[in-house]
Motif scaffolding. Structure first.
Motif, PDB file in Angstrom:
ATOM      1  N   MET A 377     -32.945   8.458  19.662  1.00  0.00           N
ATOM      2  CA  MET A 377     -33.367   8.667  18.046  1.00  0.00           C
ATOM      3  C   MET A 377     -33.961   7.385  17.836  1.00  0.00           C
ATOM      4  O   MET A 377     -34.849   7.172  16.867  1.00  0.00           O
ATOM      5  N   THR A 378     -33.747   6.183  18.516  1.00  0.00           N
ATOM      6  CA  THR A 378     -34.516   4.827  18.236  1.00  0.00           C
ATOM      7  C   THR A 378     -35.808   4.641  18.923  1.00  0.00           C
ATOM      8  O   THR A 378     -36.446   3.637  18.945  1.00  0.00           O
ATOM      9  N   GLY A 379     -36.298   5.990  19.586  1.00  0.00           N
ATOM     10  CA  GLY A 379     -37.596   5.801  20.250  1.00  0.00           C
ATOM     11  C   GLY A 379     -37.749   5.427  21.741  1.00  0.00           C
ATOM     12  O   GLY A 379     -38.677   5.434  22.252  1.00  0.00           O
ATOM     13  N   ASN A 380     -36.269   5.222  22.362  1.00  0.00           N
ATOM     14  CA  ASN A 380     -36.207   4.927  23.694  1.00  0.00           C
ATOM     15  C   ASN A 380     -36.277   6.250  24.722  1.00  0.00           C
ATOM     16  O   ASN A 380     -35.634   7.330  23.866  1.00  0.00           O
ATOM     17  N   ASP A 381     -36.648   5.989  25.779  1.00  0.00           N
ATOM     18  CA  ASP A 381     -36.808   7.075  26.707  1.00  0.00           C
ATOM     19  C   ASP A 381     -35.283   7.144  27.531  1.00  0.00           C
ATOM     20  O   ASP A 381     -34.626   6.126  27.757  1.00  0.00           O
ATOM     21  N   LEU A 382     -34.902   8.225  28.042  1.00  0.00           N
ATOM     22  CA  LEU A 382     -33.684   8.280  28.983  1.00  0.00           C
ATOM     23  C   LEU A 382     -33.886   8.956  30.117  1.00  0.00           C
ATOM     24  O   LEU A 382     -34.411  10.330  29.949  1.00  0.00           O
ATOM     25  N   THR A 383     -33.785   8.528  31.290  1.00  0.00           N
ATOM     26  CA  THR A 383     -34.185   9.061  32.443  1.00  0.00           C
ATOM     27  C   THR A 383     -32.536   9.677  32.996  1.00  0.00           C
ATOM     28  O   THR A 383     -31.625   9.238  32.596  1.00  0.00           O
ATOM     29  N   ALA A 384     -32.809  10.455  34.205  1.00  0.00           N
ATOM     30  CA  ALA A 384     -31.695  10.897  34.784  1.00  0.00           C
ATOM     31  C   ALA A 384     -30.675   9.799  35.342  1.00  0.00           C
ATOM     32  O   ALA A 384     -29.622   9.752  35.268  1.00  0.00           O
ATOM     33  N   THR A 385     -31.604   8.873  35.953  1.00  0.00           N
ATOM     34  CA  THR A 385     -30.882   7.906  36.537  1.00  0.00           C
ATOM     35  C   THR A 385     -29.847   7.030  35.598  1.00  0.00           C
ATOM     36  O   THR A 385     -28.657   6.723  35.832  1.00  0.00           O
ATOM     37  N   GLN A 386     -30.615   6.770  34.539  1.00  0.00           N
ATOM     38  CA  GLN A 386     -29.722   5.870  33.318  1.00  0.00           C
ATOM     39  C   GLN A 386     -28.776   6.989  32.946  1.00  0.00           C
ATOM     40  O   GLN A 386     -27.562   6.454  32.664  1.00  0.00           O
ATOM     41  N   ALA A 387     -29.044   8.171  32.609  1.00  0.00           N
ATOM     42  CA  ALA A 387     -27.993   9.033  32.058  1.00  0.00           C
ATOM     43  C   ALA A 387     -26.678   9.321  32.922  1.00  0.00           C
ATOM     44  O   ALA A 387     -25.524   9.074  32.515  1.00  0.00           O
ATOM     45  N   PHE A 388     -26.795   9.334  34.110  1.00  0.00           N
ATOM     46  CA  PHE A 388     -25.786   9.748  34.822  1.00  0.00           C
ATOM     47  C   PHE A 388     -25.179   8.625  35.489  1.00  0.00           C
ATOM     48  O   PHE A 388     -23.938   8.704  35.863  1.00  0.00           O
ATOM     49  N   THR A 389     -25.903   7.577  35.419  1.00  0.00           N
ATOM     50  CA  THR A 389     -25.380   6.277  35.930  1.00  0.00           C
ATOM     51  C   THR A 389     -24.330   5.872  34.741  1.00  0.00           C
ATOM     52  O   THR A 389     -23.072   5.560  34.959  1.00  0.00           O
ATOM     53  N   MET A 390     -24.809   6.057  33.639  1.00  0.00           N
ATOM     54  CA  MET A 390     -23.676   5.677  32.213  1.00  0.00           C
ATOM     55  C   MET A 390     -22.650   6.727  32.402  1.00  0.00           C
ATOM     56  O   MET A 390     -21.552   6.403  32.060  1.00  0.00           O
TER      57      MET A 390
END
Length: 1479
Positions: A377-390
């Motif tokens: 919502m703050t304008g950042n992109d989210l990749t699969a690597t970022q999401a599932f690592t988190m």
């Protein structure tokens, strides 16, 4: 004792090094070792030791990790039954000797530093466990560090690999290989952490129980603690402390792992990662607050559980009286009220516990929702690597937090238990230092000493007030009796005392026979207690030279064979044993017992008469061959001829040259004593030889004169006697003794000799109102004559005056047959039953072996639990678990789909799979995706509360209903169950097993279901992403289920063996507490400790192996989970390009969850199944116990006024105690008219007591009918029957509570009625002298009242019932004769309109009955008036009377209808002995 010196209560003035508590048993010899000796099994490559230590000490690292030492036992458990011998002996490092000594040393050092008041038991536990806890924490840290590396770096690298366009295959394979190595390392380190914790758990349990048991052996008094509380401390609190080290190695991992997890999360996602981490961290204080609340609730639950177990123990120990008085339902209702309060608190605690567990399972999706939504919502992109690592990071964090609820609960319970253990450890100990007298020829020397009993301390008094509020619904006034304060050695603990003996100055020379006499409450038993060092010396002291043998007024009998009870650990000497048996008149009893002297005696001597128990106690003392013998009225429970034999052959012959102190109520023996002491109001009123006291002491002479004042001719006899005594020279002493004995034996209408009250001259003589022309009429006089005399009384009987007869508290009961409550003794009820069981018993065994179910936990046990919970409730709970898990899975799939959509524009990459290449922030449906994603989080929070509430309600409903069913089943069962089942075994169901079902089982089921549903969801998610993976998973799952099915037997069998092995040491603890005074007197502390150590070492071995059984299965199943993870990740690598990165990330994340989850799930599943053995044990009592009689509709019960007449008709009555046993009553038919006084006589086993059993319906007739006032008693309910009958037992039964509670437990009578009953038994003044009157405390077993006062209170209880039918069983055996005469008059007056059945132990007690029943071999041989039977010279009754040598002239003359004629018939009495042979 094995400790040198005196250790009062471990004050600051004591040495720094504690003495050895317990010696090492031969099977556990001490080995030179360091504190790290037990860590040797973790050496990677270890050769097999040349000398075997134990199964689990001989193996190396891999044998320890995989518990391979159990493999042979696993196969045996699966193929056949597993027995104790299959498991070998335990490790010496885990023995109670080593660990109890070490814990005691640490506790002593803590007290030396801080003092008893400020000493911290938690600090002691830390010092005891710190090495292992630090080792476990270190290994646990290594475990989670490897898990961290796999869940973060390797997941990120694998996701980058799947997203890369053309990565190297070998790179992917290397990543998979590295992940496998780290996962194996994680598995091994996790297993090592839990194994170190399990070993520490076994050791601390052994240490606490061992140290606590030895402390109990050294206590000065129990103060405010009851036997039930102490047993609960051993059975529950020690295990609560021991449960903490199991997983304590993970306790510090949350703060330690928080730093690297947070740092890596920020590295992957930037500062927005802190938002999700913050959400997870905020969960910790919430969990802590919930944990504090749970601790508070558990503390309140423990208090209620203590009271519930105490009351249950009291009911078990008094079950026969409760059944005969039809008190089962009211008592059960009281316990169920306590249980309802406990369950309410447990449900709230369980709800909070469920919330804690459920919140942990939702922290990952909620943190993901908040973090990813804010990030995008703050304008950042989210990749699969970022999401599932988190997501993987959050999952690791949640796994850490998942351990928190159990650890918080265990820590909370550990804190509570530590305080309770400390309260025991700071109690004052006995002073074991005994000073020798100054003179070498002196055996006992007391110099101007004052002795006191401990009063309840302030904390104990508050506790009692709380308990009394629970029991009676009233709160006592804050008043206390006058006390003195005794300062403890460290100046911190103050004990209030009740002075009982004053200014005692007594010197007993070696070889002296000292007779002690006095009225009820004069302090006779207290004098013996003072010599035994069981009382506190306020002033002066006791010096003793020689070993002591002690025979208590109420014998303590072990649950062992007769021979073992006599030997008491000493080697068997046949000639010495034979002389002992002959001296105690036990030969004939041995012939009657099924196994002779090898017959097992039930708990509290349940299958023996009072006389048999007393004579076994006497035999124990004689066989011990001590220097000093303290005999506390041992002759009151035996017949006169037996008493004469024991006095002549036992005391005068066998103990010649010994120092003997004989307390007696039978004055004919005082003339043979070397010296006599007369006690009055706690002081020595007179001391000297009998002849000297007769001439020099008016009180003593009057006491003797009162005995001789039988008729008009006795006055001259006394004068002649006094003159003879005054003029007799020493060499004529034997003539004096003979003359006194012959004169005293004229009392033909008395059942025994007992000391008259010393205040007789101060109150109206009994002859004023119950005699005519000097003739007395006792309860056994002709009813018509007595009733006429009572009706002509001119004035009421004045009450007795007693002072200093009631103490507020007494320490450990002196030789009580049961410490929880006085068991109702029916001397021949149980003898008859035991005789009939002879053919069914082998080698005299009475106690049955504890049942042990074979094979897996039957499905019926799960069905029983579900039905108790409610099928609908169970279905709803399972549905809630499903919906909750589905919501979490949906959240992950929604995230995957959202990432896949990107900016909403489609592209083509990864081999044709359609995905978006734009930023998620540019997606036009961003609000929609975020709203759905956030909505799942809100739904999950709502489901947490709803699921937790439903789950806690369902599980506690199951626990409550199971307890209610088993409790009612136990107390509805027949008496044979209680006779053959040790109390400790039954209490085990109501304490340990109930605690498992209350707390352990719901927690295990909750965690298991949560993990199971998550595992199922993970495999479903993986199957959606990789359908072909199902084939590999199917093969592995078949292997998994086969492995689990084959080897789950070891878990179940070991837990069952543990439950079986727990009962012996618990029973030993109870037995020790009941006989503590005797154990101290005989100096058998070391022997009992040695036996206890052996029992505990066997149990600890089973306890530890039961834990290892779970590890054996879990370690192997976890390898399967690792294979699943490797296959999953390798499949993703090999199928690169055909699987979107988002789905690959989802699959890898779930695969890692499965790997980390199965190790918990399998162990939880195994523990849950093992916990279901507690349900199995409860269900066994529900379904397998035989009820007394089927329920009868209330409308079939007679009217409330029944029986109005008291007529009893027996029609062809036959009865047997078991279906496979012969008849004990055979076709008896007779009519007993209203208001008749019937005597029942016959030899042992003739069936006389079986008549009483049949009338009370303790056993149902095999044939025939009993009618009372024309009503067939088999057609009405047991409560309707028994509530209308009364029995006055030989041994009194008092409950913990108040005086009023003991007289009227269920508030059926007014205070005025109670006071009237007390007046009629002459106890009103004694009760009025107490500060709280009717609300004065009665401690456990009624030990703050003398035995005589307890009998009078039981008499008052019977008077309140006012039944039309009364059974009398030697009810005044411990009351002095003055009171006895008054009580007999009261009984005749109160029960004049009642039908009275007297089960006779002596023929003269029934000589004046209206009619006499003579039983022979279960048949009614004769039934007529005594005069008619005596007139028939061929009658059995006449033959019995003739054999007894009874002069029947008096009784025949009293049978005439003309009273004046009876009074004029004043014929000379025979000088023959009045008592007959024991029947």
């Amino acid at each position: 004792m094995d400790r040198p010196g005196n250790e009062r209560h471990l004050g600051a003035d004591e040495p720094k090094t504690a003495a050895i508590l317990v010696k090492h048993t031969p099977g556990h010899a001490q080995r030179p070792s360091s504190k790290f000796a037990a860590l040797k099994p973790f050496i990677p490559f270890r050769p097999k030791p040349t000398v075997s230590v134990s199964l689990f000490d001989d193996v190396g690292f891999f044998g320890t990790i995989f518990s391979s030492f159990l493999t042979s036992s696993v196969w045996k458990a699966f193929k056949s039954d597993l027995t104790f011998s299959d498991l070998g002996s335990g490790s010496p490092y885990d023995s109670i000797e080593v660990n109890a000594n070490r814990l005691h040393r640490i506790w002593t050092e803590e007290v030396d530093r801080k003092g008893a008041k400020d000493a911290s038991m938690l600090r002691v536990f830390w010092r005891f466990l710190r090495t292992r806890l630090l080792v476990a924490t270190s290994i646990g840290l290594a475990c989670f560090m490897t898990y961290f590396v796999v869940s973060t770096f390797f997941v990120q690298w694998l996701l980058q690999y799947t997203a890369a366009p053309n990565p190297s295959l070998w790179t992917g394979v290397a990543l998979v290989a590295g992940m496998f190595v780290l996962e194996v390392t994680r598995s091994f380190t996790f297993r090592a952490t839990t194994l170190v914790g399990a070993r520490a758990s076994a050791r601390v349990i052994a240490a606490i129980i061992g140290m606590g048991y030895h402390k109990v052996m050294r206590l000065q008094s129990l103060k405010d603690k009851t036997v039930g509380e102490l047993v609960n401390l051993f059975a529950s609190d020690s295990f609560r402390v021991g449960g903490f080290p199991n997983d304590a190695g993970f306790l510090l991992l949350v703060p330690l792992m928080m730093v690297p997890i947070t740092a890596y999360a920020v590295y992957v996602m930037g500062p927005w990662a802190l938002l999700g981490i913050g959400v997870a961290i905020l969960l910790v204080p919430v969990e802590m607050l919930l944990g504090v609340k749970i601790m508070q609730l558990r503390k309140r639950c423990v208090k209620i559980a203590d009271e519930r177990v105490r009351m249950t123990s009291e009911m078990l120990n008094s079950v026969k009286l409760i059944k005969m008085y039809a008190w089962e339902k009211p008592f059960i209702r009281r316990v169920e009220e306590l249980r309802a309060r406990e369950t309410k608190l447990l449900q709230f605690s369980g709800f909070l516990q469920s919330v804690m567990i459920a919140m942990l399972s939702t922290v990952v999706p909620i943190a993901s929702v908040i973090t990813f939504s804010a990030h995008v919502m703050t304008g950042n992109d989210l990749t699969a690597t970022q999401a599932f690592t988190m997501v993987s990071c959050f999952h690791l964090l949640s796994l850490l937090l998942m351990l928190t609820p159990e650890l918080i609960r265990q820590l909370a319970e550990c804190v509570i238990s530590a305080k309770r253990l400390k309260s025991l450890m700071i109690m004052e100990e006995r002073d074991t230092n005994v000073q020798p007298p100054d003179g070498k020829k002196t055996a006992i020397d007391i110099k101007f000493a004052t002795f006191a009993w401990d009063a309840l301390d302030v904390a104990g008094k508050e506790k009692r007030q709380e308990e009394n509020t629970t029991v009676t619904g009233t709160v006592e006034e804050d008043t206390e009796p006058p006390t003195v304060a005794a300062q403890a050695d460290d100046g911190q603990i103050e004990t209030k005392l009740i002075e009982t003996l004053f200014d005692i100055n007594l010197t007993i020379a070696k070889g002296t026979l000292l007779g002690v006499c006095g009225s009820v409450g004069a302090g006779k038993s207290s004098l013996i207690s003072a010599i035994l060092n069981e009382m506190r010396s306020v002033k002066g002291g006791v010096a003793v030279d020689g070993d002591i043998a002690y025979v208590a007024q109420q014998a303590w009998i072990q649950n062992a064979t007769v021979r073992d009870n006599i030997l008491l650990g000493k080697p068997f000497d046949s000639s010495k044993y034979e002389m002992t048996v002959q001296a105690c008149c036990l030969k004939q009893d041995f012939e009657q017992l099924p196994g002779g002297d090898m017959t097992e005696i039930g708990e509290r001597g349940i299958n023996l008469s009072g006389g048999q128990k007393q004579r076994i106690s006497l035999a124990r003392a004689l066989y011990a061959d001590k220097d000093i013998y303290l005999l506390d009225d041992p002759l009151s429970a035996v017949d006169a001829h037996v008493g004469e034999h024991i006095f002549r052959h036992y005391i005068k012959k066998m103990l010649r040259g010994k120092t003997v102190l004989l307390v007696t109520h039978q004055l004919q023996y005082l003339v043979d004593c070397d010296e006599v002491v007369l006690l009055k109001d706690g002081r020595i009123a007179a001391k000297g030889s009998h002849r000297r006291l007769m001439t020099m002491n008016a009180e003593y002479a009057e006491m003797i004169q009162n005995y001789l004042d039988e008729d008009s001719t006795d006055a001259s006899t006394v004068d002649d006697f006094d003159q003879t005594t005054a003029s007799t020279s020493p060499h004529d002493e034997s003539n004096t003794r003979l003359f006194l004995q012959q004169t005293l034996m004229r009392r033909l209408d008395k059942a025994r000799w007992s000391t008259r009250s010393l205040n007789a001259s101060k109150r109206p003589r009994i002859t004023d109102h119950s005699t005519t022309n000097g003739r007395k009429f006792s309860i056994h006089a002709t009813p018509r004559l007595v009733r006429r005399r009572l009706n002509n009384r001119e004035k009421p009987v004045s009450p007795l005056q007693r002072t200093n007869s009631i103490r507020y508290h007494q320490p450990v009961p002196a030789f009580t047959s049961n410490n929880a409550a006085m068991i109702l003794e029916q001397p021949t009820f149980d003898i008859d039953e035991q005789k009939e069981q002879e053919k069914a018993l082998q080698a005299g065994n009475l106690t049955e072996q504890e049942e042990m179910q074979i094979g897996k936990v039957k499905f019926a046990n799960y069905v029983t639990y579900i039905k108790s919970s409610g099928i609908f409730s169970t279905t709803v709970v399972l549905l809630m678990f499903t919906i909750s898990t589905a919501t979490t899975v949906f959240s992950n799939f929604w995230l995957s789909n959202w990432i896949e959509q990107g900016d909403g524009k489609q592209g083509s990459v990864n081999g044709g799979n359609t995905t978006s290449t734009g930023s998620m922030a540019d997606n036009p449906d961003l609000v929609f995706y975020v709203s759905v994603f956030g909505g799942t989080a809100v739904l999950m929070l709502l489901l947490v509360v709803l699921k937790s509430w439903l789950f806690s309600k369902a599980t506690l409903a199951a626990s409550y209903h199971l307890y209610r069913k088993v409790f009612r089943s136990v107390f509805s069962s027949s008496m044979s169950f209680f006779d053959t089942t040790p109390t400790g075994r039954i209490l085990n169901r109501f304490s340990r097993d109930t605690d498992n079902v209350d707390v352990g089982l719901p927690l295990g089921v909750n965690i298991m279901l949560s993990n199971l549903w998550q595992a199922v969801a993970a495999f479903v998610a993986i199957a959606v992403v990789l359908p072909y993976f199902l084939a590999a998973v199917a093969v592995l799952f078949v292997l998994f289920f086969v492995l689990y099915y084959l080897f789950q037997a070891i878990i179940r069998e070991l837990r069952r063996l543990e439950n079986i092995q727990r009962s012996p040491w618990l029973c030993h603890v109870t037995e020790t507490l009941n006989g503590l005074t005797t154990i101290h007197a005989f100096k058998m502390d070391s022997a009992f400790i040695k036996k206890f150590n052996g029992l505990m070492n066997d149990y600890i071995n089973i306890f530890y192996l039961a834990h290892m059984g779970g590890h054996w299965v879990a370690a192997r199943v976890e390898m399967i989970a690792l294979v699943i993870t490797v296959v999953m990740t390798l499949t993703v690598v090999l199928l690169h390009g055909s699987i979107p990165a988002t789905q690959a990330g989802l699959a890898i994340t779930y695969a890692l969850q499965v790997s980390g989850m199965l190790q918990f799930m399998i162990q939880d599943a195994a523990n849950t199944q093992a916990a279901f053995t507690s349900v199995e044990r409860l269900r066994y009592y529900i379904t397998n116990l035989t009820a007394e009689a089927p329920d009868v509709p209330e409308d079939r019960d007679p009217e409330a006024t029944w029986p109005s007449q008291g007529d009893i008709q027996l029609h062809n009555l036959s009865m047997r105690y078991r279906d496979n046993l012969p008849l004990v009553l055979k076709g008896i038919s007779c009519n007993i008219r209203s208001r008749e006084k019937i005597g029942i006589v016959g030899r042992t086993g003739s069936g006389k007591s079986s008549l009483g059993v049949a009338i009370f319906r303790l056993v149902e007739p095999a044939e025939g009918t009993i009618y009372i006032d024309g009503v067939d008693i088999s057609k009405i309910s047991l409560s309707a029957l028994r509530s209308k009958l009364s029995i006055i037992p030989q041994d009194p039964v008092l409950f913990v509570g108040t005086v009023r509670y003991n007289l009227d437990p269920f508030n059926q009578y007014s205070d005025d009625q109670i006071w009237r009953a007390l007046e009629r038994v002459y106890m009103d003044d004694a009760i009025r002298d107490l500060d709280l009157k009717l609300h004065s405390l009665v401690v456990e077993n009624g030990e703050n009242f003398s035995v005589g006062e307890r009998q009078l209170l039981c008499m008052a209880r019977a008077l309140l019932r006012n039944s039309k039918i009364l059974i009398l069983d030697e009810a005044t055996a411990a009351i002095d004769s003055e009171t006895d005469n008054l009580i007999q008059a009261t009984i005749h007056e109160a029960f004049e309109d009642c039908t009275m059945l007297t089960i006779a132990h002596r023929l003269n007690t029934v000589m004046t009955s209206d009619r006499v029943m003579v039983m022979d071999d279960g048949q009614l041989s004769e039934f007529n008036t005594p005069r008619a039977l005596l007139a028939n010279k061929s009658s059995r009754f006449a033959a019995m009377v003739k054999a007894a040598g009874i002069d029947v002239t008096k009784y025949i003359s009293m049978e005439t209808d003309d009273v004046s004629e009876a009074e004029e018939s004043n014929q000379p009495m025979s000088e023959a002995e009045v008592e007959c042979t024991k029947l």
